[in-house]
Design a protein around this motif. Structure first.
Motif, short mmCIF file in Angstrom:
data_model
loop_
_atom_site.label_atom_id
_atom_site.label_comp_id
_atom_site.label_asym_id
_atom_site.label_seq_id
_atom_site.Cartn_x
_atom_site.Cartn_y
_atom_site.Cartn_z
N ALA A 101 0.19 7.92 -0.65
CA ALA A 101 1.01 7.16 -1.66
C ALA A 101 0.36 5.87 -1.73
O ALA A 101 0.22 4.98 -2.75
N PHE A 102 -0.04 5.18 -0.49
CA PHE A 102 -0.43 3.86 -0.79
C PHE A 102 -1.82 3.68 -1.29
O PHE A 102 -2.09 2.75 -2.05
N GLU A 103 -2.61 4.58 -1.18
CA GLU A 103 -3.92 4.63 -1.56
C GLU A 103 -3.95 4.75 -3.02
O GLU A 103 -4.66 4.34 -3.75
N HIS A 104 -2.81 5.89 -3.50
CA HIS A 104 -2.66 5.85 -4.94
C HIS A 104 -2.14 4.64 -5.70
O HIS A 104 -2.65 4.16 -6.81
N ALA A 105 -1.40 4.10 -4.96
CA ALA A 105 -0.95 2.79 -5.37
C ALA A 105 -2.21 1.76 -5.70
O ALA A 105 -2.10 1.11 -6.83
N LEU A 106 -2.91 1.62 -4.73
CA LEU A 106 -3.95 0.71 -4.88
C LEU A 106 -5.24 1.13 -5.72
O LEU A 106 -5.75 0.28 -6.36
N SER A 107 -5.09 2.29 -6.04
CA SER A 107 -6.19 2.81 -7.04
C SER A 107 -5.59 2.62 -8.37
O SER A 107 -6.21 2.24 -9.39
N LEU A 108 -4.51 2.22 -8.42
CA LEU A 108 -3.63 1.79 -9.65
C LEU A 108 -3.86 0.37 -10.08
O LEU A 108 -4.24 -0.30 -11.16
N ASN A 109 -3.72 -0.51 -8.85
CA ASN A 109 -4.10 -2.01 -8.90
C ASN A 109 -4.64 -2.36 -7.54
O ASN A 109 -3.66 -2.41 -6.52
N SER A 110 -5.89 -2.52 -7.30
CA SER A 110 -6.48 -2.83 -6.03
C SER A 110 -6.10 -4.21 -5.65
O SER A 110 -6.10 -4.63 -4.34
N ASP A 111 -5.65 -5.23 -6.54
CA ASP A 111 -5.37 -6.43 -6.29
C ASP A 111 -3.81 -6.74 -6.07
O ASP A 111 -3.39 -7.66 -6.04
N ASP A 112 -2.83 -5.51 -6.04
CA ASP A 112 -1.67 -5.91 -5.70
C ASP A 112 -1.28 -6.40 -4.21
O ASP A 112 -1.36 -5.65 -3.37
N ALA A 113 -1.02 -7.70 -4.11
CA ALA A 113 -0.81 -8.29 -2.93
C ALA A 113 0.10 -7.58 -2.01
O ALA A 113 0.26 -7.39 -0.86
N ASP A 114 1.40 -7.24 -2.70
CA ASP A 114 2.39 -6.81 -2.18
C ASP A 114 2.25 -5.44 -1.28
O ASP A 114 2.77 -5.04 -0.36
N THR A 115 1.46 -4.71 -2.11
CA THR A 115 1.14 -3.25 -1.60
C THR A 115 0.17 -3.48 -0.50
O THR A 115 0.35 -2.54 0.68
N LEU A 116 -1.00 -4.41 -0.41
CA LEU A 116 -1.95 -4.33 0.46
C LEU A 116 -1.00 -5.02 1.84
O LEU A 116 -1.35 -4.38 2.90
N ASN A 117 -0.22 -5.95 1.64
CA ASN A 117 0.55 -6.40 2.74
C ASN A 117 1.35 -5.14 3.56
O ASN A 117 1.35 -5.16 4.72
N ASN A 118 2.08 -4.61 2.58
CA ASN A 118 2.77 -3.45 3.02
C ASN A 118 2.03 -2.16 3.69
O ASN A 118 2.57 -1.43 4.67
N TYR A 119 0.83 -2.03 3.11
CA TYR A 119 0.01 -1.14 3.62
C TYR A 119 -0.60 -1.41 4.96
O TYR A 119 -0.50 -0.55 6.12
#
Length: 399
Positions: A101-119
């Motif tokens: 799920a995290f990898e799919h989220a980052l495939s949609l937006n690799s620069d989403d800082a919140d997702t990177l932090n949460n991952y």
């Protein structure tokens, strides 16, 4: 420590910007246009995400997944949908699905800082420390990211878990540089300096912590007591101990202070880990015996599950021994440990309906003695939560 990491995993609903993009499709007759407002769909999806995470917090995983699935149907390409699913999968113990799920989220937006932090926080909880560090540093590197201080603190906590104490100190310094008045970062630095036996530095961060926060915590007061005790300043240490008992009489730390003057805190465990790391991971085998209350819960039955989920330690007054029993118990513990006798004062925490007369009668103590020991002057107004000494503080100090 990881409780702190858990709190950082949040979906920032309020900071999300929704693009009011309108697309036009056609129905089956190819003549009637169907207007779909993507912003509206995103808003509906965010509402469903909020509901889903709310259900997840309450433990209703079925309703949580149902709402997240509905959110995905409305906005399948919304990053927050997939990060919410990642949180759901982690909660139900599906680590591999959470990673997907995290990898799919980052495939949609690799620069989403919140997702990177949460991952990164998630990977740290999975003990994948190098990968966690990489993801959080990516979040920090994004110019528009504003939660830099929190992410540096996340990195520090992760490094503490990995027993990389020097790196943890560097990241805490960066966190404090970005947010000099962050009480949580200052407290963690105070805790780390104590673990490394840098008591003067720990005291400095304690003063900064006190200046930055208007509310003390039982943990901070207990650590302050230990910092001054380690420096041999018993007078100031006792002041912090008295504050702990008076402000948080039912806390685990207050009960430890009364029982054994905070012989072992969480920061002491961290100090042991630090010493072990200096000795190339060799663990200390010889430990002193000491009576320590469980911070989780007093057993209700022999088969009770001693978990910390919503359970509170037993109140002091419900197990308050007589003065004589308490002194004998403490002397016995001291003999077993070959330590000098340390006598802590028995106390009574004022409850609704208490008066000096009822307290004195309950503990078989003369009212005049209670007045003298607690330096009470007329009128004798007791407030709920006040702490009354049940023995002479001067006599206890002589031990």
């Amino acid at each position: 420590m990881m409780a702190k990491l858990s709190t950082i995993f949040i979906v920032l609903l309020s900071t999300m910007s929704l693009t009011a993009c309108v697309t036009q499709n056609y129905g089956h007759d190819k003549s009637t246009p169907l207007i779909e407002n993507e912003a509206s769909n995103n808003e509906i999806a965010m509402t469903r995400i909020s509901l889903g995470l709310g259900y997840l917090k309450m433990g209703n995983t079925q309703q949580a997944k149902l709402n997240l699935a509905k959110a995905k149907r409305f906005a399948p390409n919304l990053v927050q949908v997939h990060t919410a699913f990642a949180h759901y999968y982690e909660t139900v113990g599906e680590a591999d699905l959470a990673i997907e799920a995290f990898e799919h989220a980052l495939s949609l937006n690799s620069d989403d800082a919140d997702t990177l932090n949460n991952y990164g926080v998630f990977l740290c909880r999975q003990e994948k420390y190098a990968a966690a560090e990489q993801q959080i540093l990516k979040a920090i590197a994004i110019p528009s990211y504003i939660l830099v201080a929190q992410s540096y603190e996340n990195l520090a906590l992760c490094q503490l878990k990995a027993k990389q104490f020097n790196k943890a100190e560097i990241y805490l310094e960066k966190a404090i540089a970005h947010s000099p008045n962050s009480a949580s970062s200052l407290y963690q630095m105070m805790r780390l300096q104590y673990a490394k036996s840098n008591y003067t530095s720990a005291q400095s961060y304690l003063y900064r912590y006190e200046k930055s926060t208007r509310r003390f915590s039982a943990e901070a007061l207990a650590l302050a007591f230990k910092i001054f005790t380690k420096q041999g300043n018993k007078a100031i240490a006792e002041n912090y101990g008295n504050m702990l008992v008076k402000m948080f009489p039912h806390s685990f730390e207050a009960k430890q202070y009364i029982l054994n003057e905070l012989y072992r805190l969480d920061a002491d465990k961290l100090a042991e880990q630090y010493r072990d790391s200096l000795a190339n991971g060799k663990k200390t085998t010889k430990k002193k015996r000491v009576v320590v209350l469980s911070p989780k819960v007093v057993a209700i039955s022999e088969k009770s599950d001693l978990s910390s989920q919503g359970l509170k330690p037993m109140m002091v007054n419900s197990v308050m021994p007589t003065v004589k029993q308490k002194l004998e118990s403490q002397e016995k513990i001291a003999r077993e440990n070959n330590k000098p006798t340390m006598v802590s004062l028995p106390i009574h925490t004022v409850e609704q309906g208490d008066s000096l007369f009822t307290v004195a009668k309950q503990h078989n103590i003369a009212v005049n003695r209670l007045k003298r020991w607690n330096k009470l002057r007329s009128p004798y107004i007791l407030k709920i939560g006040d702490v009354l000494y049940l023995a002479d503080p001067k006599l206890a100090a002589k031990h």
